[in-house]
Design a protein around this motif. Structure first.
Motif, mmCIF file in Angstrom:
data_model
loop_
_atom_site.group_PDB
_atom_site.id
_atom_site.type_symbol
_atom_site.label_atom_id
_atom_site.label_comp_id
_atom_site.label_asym_id
_atom_site.label_seq_id
_atom_site.Cartn_x
_atom_site.Cartn_y
_atom_site.Cartn_z
ATOM 1 N N PRO A 19 0.818 -1.219 0.000
ATOM 2 C CA PRO A 19 0.000 0.000 0.000
ATOM 3 C C PRO A 19 0.851 1.269 0.000
ATOM 4 C CG PRO A 19 -0.065 -1.084 2.143
ATOM 5 C CD PRO A 19 0.619 -2.026 1.219
ATOM 6 N N VAL A 20 2.051 1.178 0.569
ATOM 7 C CA VAL A 20 3.016 2.290 0.525
ATOM 8 C C VAL A 20 4.389 1.689 0.219
ATOM 9 C CG1 VAL A 20 1.770 3.853 2.053
ATOM 10 C CG2 VAL A 20 3.303 2.150 3.034
ATOM 11 N N PRO A 21 5.283 2.425 -0.453
ATOM 12 C CA PRO A 21 6.561 1.851 -0.902
ATOM 13 C C PRO A 21 7.415 1.235 0.199
ATOM 14 C CG PRO A 21 6.159 3.941 -2.008
ATOM 15 C CD PRO A 21 5.086 3.798 -0.974
ATOM 16 N N VAL A 22 7.415 1.834 1.407
ATOM 17 C CA VAL A 22 8.318 1.316 2.452
ATOM 18 C C VAL A 22 7.939 -0.092 2.893
ATOM 19 C CG1 VAL A 22 9.030 3.568 3.338
ATOM 20 C CG2 VAL A 22 6.964 2.461 4.258
ATOM 21 N N LEU A 23 6.683 -0.491 2.673
ATOM 22 C CA LEU A 23 6.261 -1.825 3.094
ATOM 23 C C LEU A 23 6.767 -2.918 2.159
ATOM 24 C CD1 LEU A 23 2.634 -1.222 4.408
ATOM 25 C CD2 LEU A 23 4.792 -1.273 5.661
ATOM 26 N N ALA A 24 7.456 -2.543 1.088
ATOM 27 C CA ALA A 24 8.134 -3.514 0.233
ATOM 28 C C ALA A 24 9.529 -3.818 0.750
ATOM 29 C CB ALA A 24 8.223 -2.998 -1.193
ATOM 30 N N GLY A 25 9.903 -3.178 1.855
ATOM 31 C CA GLY A 25 11.261 -3.332 2.357
ATOM 32 C C GLY A 25 11.391 -4.329 3.486
ATOM 33 N N LEU A 26 12.611 -4.846 3.647
ATOM 34 C CA LEU A 26 12.993 -5.627 4.812
ATOM 35 C C LEU A 26 13.813 -4.725 5.718
ATOM 36 C CD1 LEU A 26 14.074 -9.159 3.482
ATOM 37 C CD2 LEU A 26 11.898 -8.488 4.498
ATOM 38 N N LEU A 27 13.493 -4.762 6.995
ATOM 39 C CA LEU A 27 14.209 -3.964 7.981
ATOM 40 C C LEU A 27 15.367 -4.787 8.544
ATOM 41 C CD1 LEU A 27 14.415 -1.400 9.709
ATOM 42 C CD2 LEU A 27 12.822 -2.484 11.334
ATOM 43 N N LEU A 28 16.580 -4.296 8.368
ATOM 44 C CA LEU A 28 17.778 -4.937 8.893
ATOM 45 C C LEU A 28 18.246 -4.146 10.108
ATOM 46 C CD1 LEU A 28 19.717 -5.538 5.528
ATOM 47 C CD2 LEU A 28 17.978 -6.994 6.609
ATOM 48 N N ASP A 29 18.350 -4.816 11.245
ATOM 49 C CA ASP A 29 18.717 -4.144 12.495
ATOM 50 C C ASP A 29 19.875 -4.914 13.135
ATOM 51 O OD1 ASP A 29 18.920 -2.926 14.952
ATOM 52 O OD2 ASP A 29 16.782 -2.994 15.406
ATOM 53 N N ALA A 30 21.079 -4.312 13.074
ATOM 54 C CA ALA A 30 22.273 -4.951 13.623
ATOM 55 C C ALA A 30 22.537 -4.405 15.018
ATOM 56 C CB ALA A 30 23.477 -4.694 12.726
ATOM 57 N N SER A 31 22.603 -5.308 15.989
ATOM 58 C CA SER A 31 22.888 -4.906 17.364
ATOM 59 C C SER A 31 23.611 -6.027 18.072
ATOM 60 C CB SER A 31 21.595 -4.558 18.116
ATOM 61 O OG SER A 31 20.737 -5.679 18.165
ATOM 62 N N SER A 32 24.598 -5.674 18.874
ATOM 63 C CA SER A 32 25.379 -6.652 19.615
ATOM 64 C C SER A 32 25.944 -7.692 18.653
ATOM 65 C CB SER A 32 24.517 -7.296 20.711
ATOM 66 O OG SER A 32 25.258 -8.177 21.501
ATOM 67 N N SER A 33 25.576 -8.958 18.817
ATOM 68 C CA SER A 33 26.129 -10.013 17.962
ATOM 69 C C SER A 33 25.070 -10.657 17.085
ATOM 70 C CB SER A 33 26.790 -11.090 18.836
ATOM 71 O OG SER A 33 25.839 -11.655 19.727
ATOM 72 N N ARG A 34 23.998 -9.900 16.768
ATOM 73 C CA ARG A 34 22.907 -10.481 15.995
ATOM 74 C C ARG A 34 22.396 -9.497 14.956
ATOM 75 N NH1 ARG A 34 22.154 -15.026 18.539
ATOM 76 N NH2 ARG A 34 20.563 -15.710 17.089
ATOM 77 N N LEU A 35 21.847 -10.073 13.882
ATOM 78 C CA LEU A 35 21.153 -9.287 12.872
ATOM 79 C C LEU A 35 19.681 -9.682 12.901
ATOM 80 C CD1 LEU A 35 21.137 -7.312 10.454
ATOM 81 C CD2 LEU A 35 21.459 -9.323 8.972
ATOM 82 N N ARG A 36 18.830 -8.690 13.062
ATOM 83 C CA ARG A 36 17.398 -8.909 13.073
ATOM 84 C C ARG A 36 16.839 -8.517 11.709
ATOM 85 N NH1 ARG A 36 13.207 -5.536 16.969
ATOM 86 N NH2 ARG A 36 11.296 -6.713 16.473
ATOM 87 N N VAL A 37 16.026 -9.383 11.114
ATOM 88 C CA VAL A 37 15.415 -9.137 9.808
ATOM 89 C C VAL A 37 13.901 -9.178 9.984
ATOM 90 C CG1 VAL A 37 15.273 -9.862 7.396
ATOM 91 C CG2 VAL A 37 17.387 -10.258 8.690
ATOM 92 N N SER A 38 13.215 -8.116 9.550
ATOM 93 C CA SER A 38 11.781 -7.996 9.807
ATOM 94 C C SER A 38 11.028 -7.529 8.568
ATOM 95 C CB SER A 38 11.511 -7.007 10.955
ATOM 96 O OG SER A 38 12.288 -7.293 12.092
ATOM 97 N N ALA A 39 9.752 -7.915 8.504
ATOM 98 C CA ALA A 39 8.833 -7.462 7.453
ATOM 99 C C ALA A 39 7.479 -7.219 8.087
ATOM 100 C CB ALA A 39 8.726 -8.491 6.344
ATOM 101 N N PHE A 40 6.718 -6.259 7.530
ATOM 102 C CA PHE A 40 5.421 -5.906 8.124
ATOM 103 C C PHE A 40 4.557 -5.236 7.061
ATOM 104 C CE2 PHE A 40 3.105 -2.875 11.213
ATOM 105 C CZ PHE A 40 2.106 -3.802 11.451
ATOM 106 N N ASP A 41 3.273 -5.598 7.011
ATOM 107 C CA ASP A 41 2.357 -4.921 6.072
ATOM 108 C C ASP A 41 1.028 -4.541 6.737
ATOM 109 O OD1 ASP A 41 0.960 -7.273 6.307
ATOM 110 O OD2 ASP A 41 0.688 -7.580 4.161
ATOM 111 N N TYR A 42 1.052 -4.366 8.044
ATOM 112 C CA TYR A 42 -0.110 -4.030 8.879
ATOM 113 C C TYR A 42 -0.993 -5.238 9.182
ATOM 114 C CZ TYR A 42 1.076 0.852 7.980
ATOM 115 O OH TYR A 42 1.735 2.047 7.895
#
Length: 372
Positions: A26-49
């Protein structure tokens, strides 16, 4: 953001998250994967409401940070490279290196990306493979009619006294029901309808996990949560309720027949070949001499007859089914033989695994009236 991550772990994380991306954001940013690097891990997330997918993987993080990149493009790239993956955020660009390959990806605006929903309070714990199998079994009866959205879902019903979770689905022509025992269930009796496709994808992704935790929504159209050691999926429940299945399944039967599933599937597929329409019925005649005769085609059309052995209790019976619906039920049963329970040729039959326990799949199938 700067990190190095094992290719296999990164590919698995991206694959898990990308399946939740909407086909038409519905909006361009929701086609993205969120990459969040912290400490010793990478978090990968997706969301479309409606659905969120969140997973983590071990990584060697040199600089913490976050980036939002095109999920489909990242998935395509990860599927073609080999060796450790090096990620570095340079201003509005993400640089990905793996082996001899180097990619420079534009990022999407982080400030426009919505916050991920908070997972619900865990209702109970289930065996991961058993839950995945149960979802796959009942999913065969999920409706594909988008005009009736509730029927496109899988019902989840928690019985606090029995400590069971029952999964069920129907498209009005058949009804599939499967019950599982679970532990640590700490919620009063409740039920919800979860979108069938999303639940199937989430359960399949956690099929190899030893256990999974579930949080059932406590209100209409609330959030359902499926969580394993490294992954969390939330799915917004559908509004409305599925038909009550308790009164639909008969408890007394006039006839019972047992048939070897592999032989019956092969025969049903053969005789269905002659029908000009995929939903044209095939006729099943259970005879007193322990033979099940299958017939397909009528009138001037091509016709086919085949037979398999059966063990019949009760008088002879002739009944007709949609061959695709019959095969769906046979494929869903994890057994060598199917038991048919009949009340009459014009009322629904119940299919179940022969000698299966009370919690095994029950598949209620409507017959088709034959015209002379």
């Amino acid at each position: 953001m700067k990190l190095t991550i094992d290719h296999t772990a990164f590919a698995a994380a991206v694959s898990y998250a990308v399946r939740s991306l909407p086909a038409r954001p519905p909006v361009p940013v929701l086609a993205g994967l969120l990459l969040d690097a912290s400490s010793s891990r990478l978090r990968v997330s997706a969301f479309d409401y409606e659905i969120s997918a969140d997973t983590t993987a071990a990584a060697t993080v040199t600089e913490t940070g976050r980036a939002l990149v095109s999920g489909r493009l990242l998935s395509d790239i990860v599927g073609t490279v080999r060796g450790d993956v090096h990620l570095e955020l340079r201003g509005p660009r993400l640089v990905l290196k793996a082996g001899s390959a180097r990619f420079i990806l534009p990022t999407l605006p982080l400030d426009e990306y919505p916050a991920l929903p908070e997972p619900g309070i865990i209702t109970g714990t289930l065996d991961g493979p058993a839950f995945a199998e149960a979802v796959a079994q009942v999913a065969c009866a999920v409706s594909r009619e988008e005009s009736l959205p509730t029927l496109t879902g899988i019902g989840l019903r928690h019985d606090s006294e029995a400590a069971t979770l029952t999964l069920y689905a129907t498209d009005r022509y058949r009804f599939a029901v499967r019950t599982l025992s679970w532990k640590d269930a700490n919620l009063p009796d409740t039920s919800a309808v979860i979108p069938g496709r999303a639940l199937s994808d989430a359960a399949k992704a956690t099929a190899d996990d030893t256990t999974v935790d579930l949080a059932l929504p406590t209100g209409d159209a609330g959030l359902f949560t499926l969580r394993s050691d490294l992954t969390t999926t939330t799915i917004r429940a559908l509004e409305g309720e599925l038909p009550k299945y308790d009164a639909l399944f008969p408890t007394e039967f006039a006839r019972t027949a047992t048939v070897e599933i592999a032989a019956l599937k092969a025969a049903a597929q053969r005789v269905a070949l002659v029908s000009p329409k995929k939903d044209a019925p095939i006729k099943l005649t259970f005879t007193a001499d322990s033979t099940l005769v299958l017939e397909g085609g009528t009138g001037d059309d091509a016709q086919a007859v085949d037979n398999v052995d059966t063990d019949l209790a009760g008088g002879e019976l002739t009944i007709a089914f949609n061959p695709a619906f019959l095969l769906d039920g046979l494929n869903a049963l994890t057994a060598e033989s199917v038991q048919f329970d009949f009340t009459s040729p014009t009322k629904p039959a119940v299919l179940r695994a022969h000698d299966g326990d009370a919690q095994a799949l029950r598949y209620l199938l409507m017959p088709i009236r034959l015209t002379n």
